[in-house]
Design a protein around this motif. Structure first.
Motif, PDB file in Angstrom:
ATOM      1  N   VAL A   1       5.396  14.205  -4.324  1.00  5.60           N
ATOM      2  CA  VAL A   1       6.524  13.733  -3.595  1.00  5.60           C
ATOM      3  C   VAL A   1       7.774  13.352  -4.814  1.00  5.60           C
ATOM      4  O   VAL A   1       7.736  13.354  -5.851  1.00  5.60           O
ATOM      5  CB  VAL A   1       6.235  12.353  -2.701  1.00  5.60           C
ATOM      6  CG1 VAL A   1       5.274  12.750  -1.767  1.00  5.60           C
ATOM      7  CG2 VAL A   1       5.781  11.333  -3.638  1.00  5.60           C
ATOM      8  N   VAL A   2       9.014  13.264  -4.312  1.00  5.29           N
ATOM      9  CA  VAL A   2       9.930  12.956  -4.977  1.00  5.29           C
ATOM     10  C   VAL A   2      10.102  11.298  -5.663  1.00  5.29           C
ATOM     11  O   VAL A   2       9.897  10.376  -4.837  1.00  5.29           O
ATOM     12  CB  VAL A   2      11.324  13.058  -4.359  1.00  5.29           C
ATOM     13  CG1 VAL A   2      12.411  12.728  -5.194  1.00  5.29           C
ATOM     14  CG2 VAL A   2      11.414  14.730  -4.079  1.00  5.29           C
ATOM     15  N   MET A   3      10.138  11.310  -7.087  1.00  6.62           N
ATOM     16  CA  MET A   3      10.187   9.880  -7.560  1.00  6.62           C
ATOM     17  C   MET A   3      11.627   9.308  -7.082  1.00  6.62           C
ATOM     18  O   MET A   3      12.495   9.360  -7.882  1.00  6.62           O
ATOM     19  CB  MET A   3       9.838   9.934  -8.976  1.00  6.62           C
ATOM     20  CG  MET A   3      10.163   8.601  -9.511  1.00  6.62           C
ATOM     21  SD  MET A   3       8.808   7.523  -9.412  1.00  6.62           S
ATOM     22  CE  MET A   3       7.420   8.126 -10.272  1.00  6.62           C
ATOM     23  N   SER A   4      11.685   8.627  -5.932  1.00  4.37           N
ATOM     24  CA  SER A   4      12.944   7.843  -5.389  1.00  4.37           C
ATOM     25  C   SER A   4      13.302   6.837  -6.383  1.00  4.37           C
ATOM     26  O   SER A   4      12.475   6.221  -7.187  1.00  4.37           O
ATOM     27  CB  SER A   4      12.818   7.496  -4.083  1.00  4.37           C
ATOM     28  OG  SER A   4      11.933   6.367  -4.053  1.00  4.37           O
ATOM     29  N   ASP A   5      14.450   6.220  -6.129  1.00  6.61           N
ATOM     30  CA  ASP A   5      14.880   5.175  -7.051  1.00  6.61           C
ATOM     31  C   ASP A   5      13.997   3.944  -6.818  1.00  6.61           C
ATOM     32  O   ASP A   5      13.983   3.083  -7.750  1.00  6.61           O
ATOM     33  CB  ASP A   5      16.545   5.232  -6.741  1.00  6.61           C
ATOM     34  CG  ASP A   5      17.206   3.647  -7.388  1.00  6.61           C
ATOM     35  OD1 ASP A   5      17.204   3.914  -8.536  1.00  6.61           O
ATOM     36  OD2 ASP A   5      17.312   2.506  -6.659  1.00  6.61           O
ATOM     37  N   SER A   6      13.804   3.736  -5.468  1.00  2.23           N
ATOM     38  CA  SER A   6      12.912   2.625  -5.333  1.00  2.23           C
ATOM     39  C   SER A   6      11.658   2.821  -5.943  1.00  2.23           C
ATOM     40  O   SER A   6      10.875   1.564  -6.272  1.00  2.23           O
ATOM     41  CB  SER A   6      12.687   2.421  -3.740  1.00  2.23           C
ATOM     42  OG  SER A   6      12.099   3.395  -3.025  1.00  2.23           O
ATOM     43  N   LEU A   7      10.855   3.874  -5.978  1.00  2.99           N
ATOM     44  CA  LEU A   7       9.891   4.062  -6.745  1.00  2.99           C
ATOM     45  C   LEU A   7       9.784   3.741  -8.042  1.00  2.99           C
ATOM     46  O   LEU A   7       8.825   3.246  -8.775  1.00  2.99           O
ATOM     47  CB  LEU A   7       9.060   5.516  -6.221  1.00  2.99           C
ATOM     48  CG  LEU A   7       8.605   5.551  -4.862  1.00  2.99           C
ATOM     49  CD1 LEU A   7       7.827   6.867  -4.731  1.00  2.99           C
ATOM     50  CD2 LEU A   7       7.684   4.333  -4.461  1.00  2.99           C
ATOM     51  N   GLU A   8      10.786   4.179  -8.681  1.00  2.00           N
ATOM     52  CA  GLU A   8      11.271   4.153 -10.221  1.00  2.00           C
ATOM     53  C   GLU A   8      11.221   2.467 -10.452  1.00  2.00           C
ATOM     54  O   GLU A   8      10.585   2.024 -11.580  1.00  2.00           O
ATOM     55  CB  GLU A   8      12.628   4.699 -10.689  1.00  2.00           C
ATOM     56  CG  GLU A   8      12.257   6.129 -10.597  1.00  2.00           C
ATOM     57  CD  GLU A   8      13.542   6.816 -11.142  1.00  2.00           C
ATOM     58  OE1 GLU A   8      14.435   6.085 -11.719  1.00  2.00           O
ATOM     59  OE2 GLU A   8      13.555   7.922 -11.214  1.00  2.00           O
TER      60      GLU A   8
ATOM     61  N   ARG B   1       0.877  -1.276  -0.139  1.00  2.06           N
ATOM     62  CA  ARG B   1       0.129  -0.019   0.042  1.00  2.06           C
ATOM     63  C   ARG B   1       0.873   1.439  -0.070  1.00  2.06           C
ATOM     64  O   ARG B   1       0.664   2.306  -0.630  1.00  2.06           O
ATOM     65  CB  ARG B   1      -0.985  -0.028   1.035  1.00  2.06           C
ATOM     66  CG  ARG B   1      -1.904  -1.041   1.335  1.00  2.06           C
ATOM     67  CD  ARG B   1      -3.228  -0.708   2.313  1.00  2.06           C
ATOM     68  NE  ARG B   1      -3.961  -1.733   2.426  1.00  2.06           N
ATOM     69  CZ  ARG B   1      -3.699  -2.580   3.565  1.00  2.06           C
ATOM     70  NH1 ARG B   1      -2.640  -2.568   3.977  1.00  2.06           N
ATOM     71  NH2 ARG B   1      -4.441  -3.638   3.615  1.00  2.06           N
ATOM     72  N   SER B   2       1.888   1.211   0.940  1.00  6.62           N
ATOM     73  CA  SER B   2       2.767   2.503   1.045  1.00  6.62           C
ATOM     74  C   SER B   2       3.317   2.817  -0.330  1.00  6.62           C
ATOM     75  O   SER B   2       3.475   3.835  -0.802  1.00  6.62           O
ATOM     76  CB  SER B   2       3.698   2.231   2.117  1.00  6.62           C
ATOM     77  OG  SER B   2       4.697   3.177   2.112  1.00  6.62           O
ATOM     78  N   SER B   3       3.832   1.875  -0.859  1.00  5.90           N
ATOM     79  CA  SER B   3       4.720   1.882  -2.452  1.00  5.90           C
ATOM     80  C   SER B   3       3.667   2.450  -3.130  1.00  5.90           C
ATOM     81  O   SER B   3       3.942   3.321  -4.164  1.00  5.90           O
ATOM     82  CB  SER B   3       5.365   0.822  -2.867  1.00  5.90           C
ATOM     83  OG  SER B   3       4.314  -0.222  -2.757  1.00  5.90           O
ATOM     84  N   LEU B   4       2.454   1.921  -3.490  1.00 10.89           N
ATOM     85  CA  LEU B   4       1.655   2.329  -4.320  1.00 10.89           C
ATOM     86  C   LEU B   4       1.043   3.692  -4.223  1.00 10.89           C
ATOM     87  O   LEU B   4       0.965   4.613  -4.968  1.00 10.89           O
ATOM     88  CB  LEU B   4       0.393   1.422  -4.511  1.00 10.89           C
ATOM     89  CG  LEU B   4       0.762   0.020  -4.963  1.00 10.89           C
ATOM     90  CD1 LEU B   4      -0.417  -1.015  -4.977  1.00 10.89           C
ATOM     91  CD2 LEU B   4       1.338  -0.125  -6.650  1.00 10.89           C
ATOM     92  N   PHE B   5       0.683   3.923  -3.077  1.00 12.15           N
ATOM     93  CA  PHE B   5       0.420   5.577  -2.454  1.00 12.15           C
ATOM     94  C   PHE B   5       1.543   6.444  -2.916  1.00 12.15           C
ATOM     95  O   PHE B   5       1.173   7.431  -3.447  1.00 12.15           O
ATOM     96  CB  PHE B   5      -0.009   5.495  -1.234  1.00 12.15           C
ATOM     97  CG  PHE B   5      -1.408   4.951  -0.788  1.00 12.15           C
ATOM     98  CD1 PHE B   5      -2.538   5.239  -1.633  1.00 12.15           C
ATOM     99  CD2 PHE B   5      -1.703   4.202   0.439  1.00 12.15           C
ATOM    100  CE1 PHE B   5      -3.659   4.755  -1.253  1.00 12.15           C
ATOM    101  CE2 PHE B   5      -2.856   3.550   0.718  1.00 12.15           C
ATOM    102  CZ  PHE B   5      -4.011   3.869  -0.297  1.00 12.15           C
ATOM    103  N   ASN B   6       2.578   6.152  -2.563  1.00 10.83           N
ATOM    104  CA  ASN B   6       3.713   6.977  -2.674  1.00 10.83           C
ATOM    105  C   ASN B   6       3.866   7.114  -4.274  1.00 10.83           C
ATOM    106  O   ASN B   6       4.546   8.218  -4.671  1.00 10.83           O
ATOM    107  CB  ASN B   6       5.070   6.595  -1.947  1.00 10.83           C
ATOM    108  CG  ASN B   6       4.734   6.705  -0.625  1.00 10.83           C
ATOM    109  OD1 ASN B   6       4.186   7.598  -0.217  1.00 10.83           O
ATOM    110  ND2 ASN B   6       5.536   5.883   0.244  1.00 10.83           N
ATOM    111  N   LEU B   7       3.845   6.105  -4.773  1.00  8.44           N
ATOM    112  CA  LEU B   7       4.082   6.113  -6.512  1.00  8.44           C
ATOM    113  C   LEU B   7       2.843   7.089  -7.147  1.00  8.44           C
ATOM    114  O   LEU B   7       3.373   7.830  -8.090  1.00  8.44           O
ATOM    115  CB  LEU B   7       3.772   4.724  -7.028  1.00  8.44           C
ATOM    116  CG  LEU B   7       4.086   4.658  -8.577  1.00  8.44           C
ATOM    117  CD1 LEU B   7       5.498   5.028  -9.028  1.00  8.44           C
ATOM    118  CD2 LEU B   7       3.837   3.094  -9.122  1.00  8.44           C
ATOM    119  N   GLN B   8       1.805   7.025  -6.866  1.00  9.95           N
ATOM    120  CA  GLN B   8       0.758   7.923  -7.085  1.00  9.95           C
ATOM    121  C   GLN B   8       1.041   9.269  -6.948  1.00  9.95           C
ATOM    122  O   GLN B   8       0.685  10.004  -7.513  1.00  9.95           O
ATOM    123  CB  GLN B   8      -0.557   7.332  -6.595  1.00  9.95           C
ATOM    124  CG  GLN B   8      -1.217   6.005  -7.209  1.00  9.95           C
ATOM    125  CD  GLN B   8      -2.572   5.515  -6.811  1.00  9.95           C
ATOM    126  OE1 GLN B   8      -2.786   6.037  -5.640  1.00  9.95           O
ATOM    127  NE2 GLN B   8      -3.236   4.762  -7.541  1.00  9.95           N
TER     128      GLN B   8
END
Length: 394
Positions: free
Chosen positions: A184-191, A170-177
């Motif tokens: 928020v910043v598109m971090s390496d992990s989100l990329e 959930r956290s990764s998907l919310f942050n990606l959106q």
């Protein structure tokens, strides 16, 4: 000779007991008295592979040249279906590389917005499928720690493990959106999460907190939802009569709970107990056993289950897997458990058949060994590479 070859030549590189069993079984095909005593001794059922009779150098060269240019699976003791498995694996790797290449080659124009829209749709779809986290306080209150019922602890711990996994998803998907919207910043992990979602793969960020799985993204999410539903039904309607063994995040905790209940009921030291197994002629069952537990959801690779003979049998052509019936886990004194007429089959969580030792001392992939009835000798199934799996790759 077998022992010296295995220990001397392979001993330093092979430490796994199952690998040692495999090597020993293969060597015994070539290291035995029949090779010397029987001039017609064959190394494979077809008779194509055999030791040539005594002759000249030229006769040996001619014999080697007449051997098939492409080795058939039978020379290794395997079923013809392994050719299909090999081709499928090669095709899978090829397309995975092609998808990664496609994901990394972006174009201009409206390509960016369409990619962002696709990521939003994938993320929203997954978020709507995953239910809310389990209420651990309610679970502890309804299923408190009991001396006579270890399954209460197993349920609560499983809920905690799946809660952590779902929180990561959930956290990764919310942050990606949010990153797509510029909040928020598109971090390496989100990329990396975004790249995996676009090609239908499970992100490494999820895998690090997940149970082992080789399924693609869509199948993984559906499998996760089914596991969560299994735990939810257990919480709402009490423990099931037949456990879906594949649903557990940490299968070994459940197996220990089965033995622990038996040990406490009959006041037997748990270190003197092990599990015996009985195959039942059904795919599901409505009643729970007096002792032990019923399990379902296992698959067999390298063989099939014969319902009529209640035994392992040769795989049908082009059928790579078969479902196993309900299995009764029966705790018993170790010295009273017999493996005669049975194949001691390893059980793995995935078809990778490899894992790492975790901090608990358990393998991340190997679950346990199950004694499966067989008419053929155990060495036949060892050469076939027969094992049981908790989940398939699709």
């Amino acid at each position: 000779a077998v022992v010296s070859t295995q220990s001397g030549h392979y001993g330093r590189g092979v430490t796994d007991d199952w690998d040692r069993r495999c090597i020993t079984t293969i060597l015994r095909v070539y290291y035995n008295h029949e090779v010397v005593d029987d001039n017609k001794y064959k190394f494979s059922p077809s008779g194509v592979y055999y030791a040539p009779p005594s002759g000249t150098y030229d006769s040996y060269v001619a014999f080697i040249k007449n051997l098939p240019s492409t080795q058939l699976p039978e020379v290794f003791g395997m079923h013809d279906n392994v050719d299909i498995s090999r081709e499928l694996q090669g095709t899978k790797l090829l397309f995975e590389d092609l998808l990664v290449t496609q994901a990394q080659t972006g174009g201009g124009g409206t390509g960016g917005s369409s990619t962002e829209q696709k990521l939003n749709e994938i993320g929203s779809d997954i978020l709507t499928k995953i239910p809310a986290s389990f209420d651990i306080e309610d679970a502890v209150e309804k299923y408190p720690v009991k001396y006579e019922e270890s399954m209460n602890t197993v349920l609560v711990q499983e809920m905690e493990r799946f809660n952590r996994l779902c929180d990561v998803i959930r956290s990764s998907l919310f942050n990606l959106q949010k990153a797509i919207k510029g909040l928020v910043v598109m971090s390496d992990s989100l990329e990396k999460v975004a790249s995996s979602l676009l090609v239908g793969k499970v992100p490494e960020l999820w895998s690090a907190s997940s149970y082992p799985s080789l399924k693609p993204l869509g199948s993984y999410v559906n499998d996760l939802v089914a596991r969560l539903k299994f735990l939810s039904n257990w919480f709402e309607h009490d423990k099931p009569n037949c456990f879906w063994i594949s649903a557990f995040y940490f299968n070994q905790a459940f197996l220990t709970g089965v033995k622990q209940n038996y040990a406490r009921k009959y006041t037997i030291p748990i270190d003197k107990l092990d599990l015996d197994f009985e195959m039942l002629p059904c795919d599901d069952i409505d009643t729970a056993p007096e002792d032990g537990a019923y399990i379902k959801g296992l698959y067999v690779e390298g063989a099939r289950w014969d319902d009529k003979k209640m035994s392992l049998a040769e795989s049908f052509p082009k059928a790579l897997y078969d479902t196993m019936p309900v299995i009764w886990l029966k705790p018993n004194i170790k010295v009273d458990i017999s493996t005669e007429g049975k194949y001691v089959s390893p059980v793995y969580k995935t078809s990778a058949r490899q894992g790492q030792l975790s901090t608990t001392g358990h393998s991340t992939n190997f679950v346990l060994a199950i004694n499966v009835p067989t008419i053929k000798p155990q060495k036949h199934w060892v050469l076939r590479g027969t094992c049981l799996l908790c989940s398939l790759d699709d």
